[in-house]
Scaffold this motif. Sequence first.
Motif, PDB file in Angstrom:
ATOM      1  N   THR A 111     -16.035   8.882  17.465  1.00  0.00           N
ATOM      2  CA  THR A 111     -16.437   9.554  18.702  1.00  0.00           C
ATOM      3  C   THR A 111     -15.719   8.886  19.867  1.00  0.00           C
ATOM      4  O   THR A 111     -15.272   7.750  19.769  1.00  0.00           O
ATOM      5  N   PHE A 112     -15.585   9.617  20.938  1.00  0.00           N
ATOM      6  CA  PHE A 112     -15.027   9.074  22.175  1.00  0.00           C
ATOM      7  C   PHE A 112     -16.168   9.111  23.183  1.00  0.00           C
ATOM      8  O   PHE A 112     -16.803  10.169  23.368  1.00  0.00           O
ATOM      9  N   LYS A 113     -16.398   7.977  23.814  1.00  0.00           N
ATOM     10  CA  LYS A 113     -17.576   7.867  24.677  1.00  0.00           C
ATOM     11  C   LYS A 113     -17.684   9.019  25.684  1.00  0.00           C
ATOM     12  O   LYS A 113     -18.730   9.634  25.825  1.00  0.00           O
ATOM     13  N   CYS A 114     -16.552   9.318  26.321  1.00  0.00           N
ATOM     14  CA  CYS A 114     -16.637  10.330  27.383  1.00  0.00           C
ATOM     15  C   CYS A 114     -16.734  11.754  26.823  1.00  0.00           C
ATOM     16  O   CYS A 114     -16.897  12.704  27.576  1.00  0.00           O
ATOM     17  N   LEU A 115     -16.634  11.889  25.507  1.00  0.00           N
ATOM     18  CA  LEU A 115     -16.759  13.238  24.922  1.00  0.00           C
ATOM     19  C   LEU A 115     -18.084  13.436  24.194  1.00  0.00           C
ATOM     20  O   LEU A 115     -18.306  14.470  23.571  1.00  0.00           O
ATOM     21  N   LEU A 116     -18.962  12.420  24.290  1.00  0.00           N
ATOM     22  CA  LEU A 116     -20.216  12.505  23.529  1.00  0.00           C
ATOM     23  C   LEU A 116     -20.973  13.795  23.823  1.00  0.00           C
ATOM     24  O   LEU A 116     -21.528  14.418  22.929  1.00  0.00           O
ATOM     25  N   ASP A 321     -10.651   9.748  29.650  1.00  0.00           N
ATOM     26  CA  ASP A 321     -11.455   9.241  30.773  1.00  0.00           C
ATOM     27  C   ASP A 321     -11.028   9.867  32.088  1.00  0.00           C
ATOM     28  O   ASP A 321     -11.848  10.137  32.954  1.00  0.00           O
ATOM     29  N   ALA A 322      -9.704  10.090  32.224  1.00  0.00           N
ATOM     30  CA  ALA A 322      -9.185  10.658  33.484  1.00  0.00           C
ATOM     31  C   ALA A 322      -9.314  12.193  33.501  1.00  0.00           C
ATOM     32  O   ALA A 322      -8.828  12.838  34.427  1.00  0.00           O
ATOM     33  N   CYS A 323      -9.944  12.740  32.481  1.00  0.00           N
ATOM     34  CA  CYS A 323     -10.084  14.206  32.354  1.00  0.00           C
ATOM     35  C   CYS A 323      -8.737  14.915  32.345  1.00  0.00           C
ATOM     36  O   CYS A 323      -8.608  16.031  32.856  1.00  0.00           O
ATOM     37  N   VAL A 324      -7.739  14.246  31.785  1.00  0.00           N
ATOM     38  CA  VAL A 324      -6.466  14.921  31.526  1.00  0.00           C
ATOM     39  C   VAL A 324      -6.602  15.474  30.114  1.00  0.00           C
ATOM     40  O   VAL A 324      -6.297  14.802  29.128  1.00  0.00           O
ATOM     41  N   ARG A 325      -7.158  16.653  30.021  1.00  0.00           N
ATOM     42  CA  ARG A 325      -7.575  17.183  28.720  1.00  0.00           C
ATOM     43  C   ARG A 325      -7.163  18.639  28.570  1.00  0.00           C
ATOM     44  O   ARG A 325      -7.119  19.368  29.561  1.00  0.00           O
ATOM     45  N   PRO A 327      -7.877  22.553  27.394  1.00  0.00           N
ATOM     46  CA  PRO A 327      -9.038  23.354  27.808  1.00  0.00           C
ATOM     47  C   PRO A 327     -10.290  23.204  26.941  1.00  0.00           C
ATOM     48  O   PRO A 327     -11.409  23.221  27.463  1.00  0.00           O
ATOM     49  N   GLU A 328     -10.118  23.036  25.617  1.00  0.00           N
ATOM     50  CA  GLU A 328     -11.324  23.087  24.761  1.00  0.00           C
ATOM     51  C   GLU A 328     -12.237  21.883  24.971  1.00  0.00           C
ATOM     52  O   GLU A 328     -13.408  21.941  24.580  1.00  0.00           O
ATOM     53  N   ILE A 329     -11.720  20.816  25.584  1.00  0.00           N
ATOM     54  CA  ILE A 329     -12.594  19.657  25.854  1.00  0.00           C
ATOM     55  C   ILE A 329     -12.633  19.319  27.341  1.00  0.00           C
ATOM     56  O   ILE A 329     -13.158  18.271  27.726  1.00  0.00           O
ATOM     57  N   GLN A 330     -12.091  20.192  28.173  1.00  0.00           N
ATOM     58  CA  GLN A 330     -12.081  19.887  29.605  1.00  0.00           C
ATOM     59  C   GLN A 330     -13.492  20.046  30.187  1.00  0.00           C
ATOM     60  O   GLN A 330     -14.287  20.845  29.705  1.00  0.00           O
ATOM     61  N   VAL A 331     -13.776  19.238  31.214  1.00  0.00           N
ATOM     62  CA  VAL A 331     -15.075  19.347  31.889  1.00  0.00           C
ATOM     63  C   VAL A 331     -15.071  20.582  32.794  1.00  0.00           C
ATOM     64  O   VAL A 331     -14.005  21.055  33.204  1.00  0.00           O
TER      65      VAL A 331
END
Length: 351
Positions: A111-116, A321-325, A327-331
């Motif tokens: 898991t990635f903490k910021c994607l929990l 962490d920087a939300c460089v993601r 689309p499917e996991i973007q905030v």
Amino acid sequence: MNLKIAVLAGDGIGPEISTVGVEVMKTVCAKFGHNVSFEYALCGAAAIDQTGDPFPEATYEACLRADAVLFSAVGDPKYDNDPTATVRPEQGLLAMRKKLGLFANIRPVQTFKCLLHHSPLRAELVEGADFLCIRELTGGMYFGEKYQDNDRAYDTNLYTRPEIERILKVAYEYARQRRRHLTVVDKANVLASSRLWRQIAQEMAPRYPDVTTDYMFVDNAAMRMIQDPRFFDVMVTENTFGDILTDEGSVISGSMGLLPSASIGTGTPVFEPIHGSWPQAAGLNIANPLAQILSVAMLFEHFGLMEEGALIRRAVDASLDACVRTPEIQVVGGLQYGTREVGRWIVRQLL
Ligand code: IPM
Ligand code: MG
């Protein structure tokens, strides 16, 4: 170190994520003074279109010449929707695994903490989940005798003692380097092949007294994985069960686009994402390149280049962490990044 890499981009989103993977490799090699060269070869539907063969001899030779293969994805809907097709892109991947003797597929689920919160499972349930699925890769139903006519069809789930012993040995070795807990996943209440797996595992377990071995039926394991994923440390299972369980495992991380794998055995090792070719997304610059990038990290680590692997992992974490993601996991409200943009951002982190 000199590294000769065969690059098999394949189909669908394969070429897009492959380009990113190659850039990452080049950057890390330049930074650490490794001499890397790439040889590109055809595989999958792309190879069928050009040569009629999903794993042409020239591709096999390129793999043999290489120290490692960086593989992306194969598959094309024009074959999926035609059950009578006799040549299929997936056969290219299977032929590669078989011909290179890659009997062990190592699939880490993390898991990635910021994607929990991105996992459909509750965050407190998946937090800290970290296990390896060791999937047998060159036996079982994938390769056993097959038959198909209009009224009858079968696949044979054949396993021999040496095949089972060697994969269990790999699993025990990984378990020893981790939390020393091995779960043997089978269907021994129904399948003869599974009973042989279990018998051999029970014979081998006393040789690894430092490892706790337990046995679980695959249906139960499928449930346990999402009910209590932290239970698992290393699980080992046959080809078909491992294929199914690792797609399920990606739900724990939050996206199929996050999980890398290493296929090892007697020939050139292959590093490949666990996801498929996602043909609907081909050319749209939306596929997540992280599974491919993390496969590059596994490649370096395979050759003992741990710092190189760690650098890549840190850059991947930083991008999330920087939300460089993608689309499917973007905030919600996050900026738009495509495959290329995420790749470029990570490459800059590596410099
Ligand atoms: C995987 C894939 C392949 C497999 C397909 C593409 C043949 O699903 O690597 O998990 O079933 O092994
Ligand atoms: Mg699969």
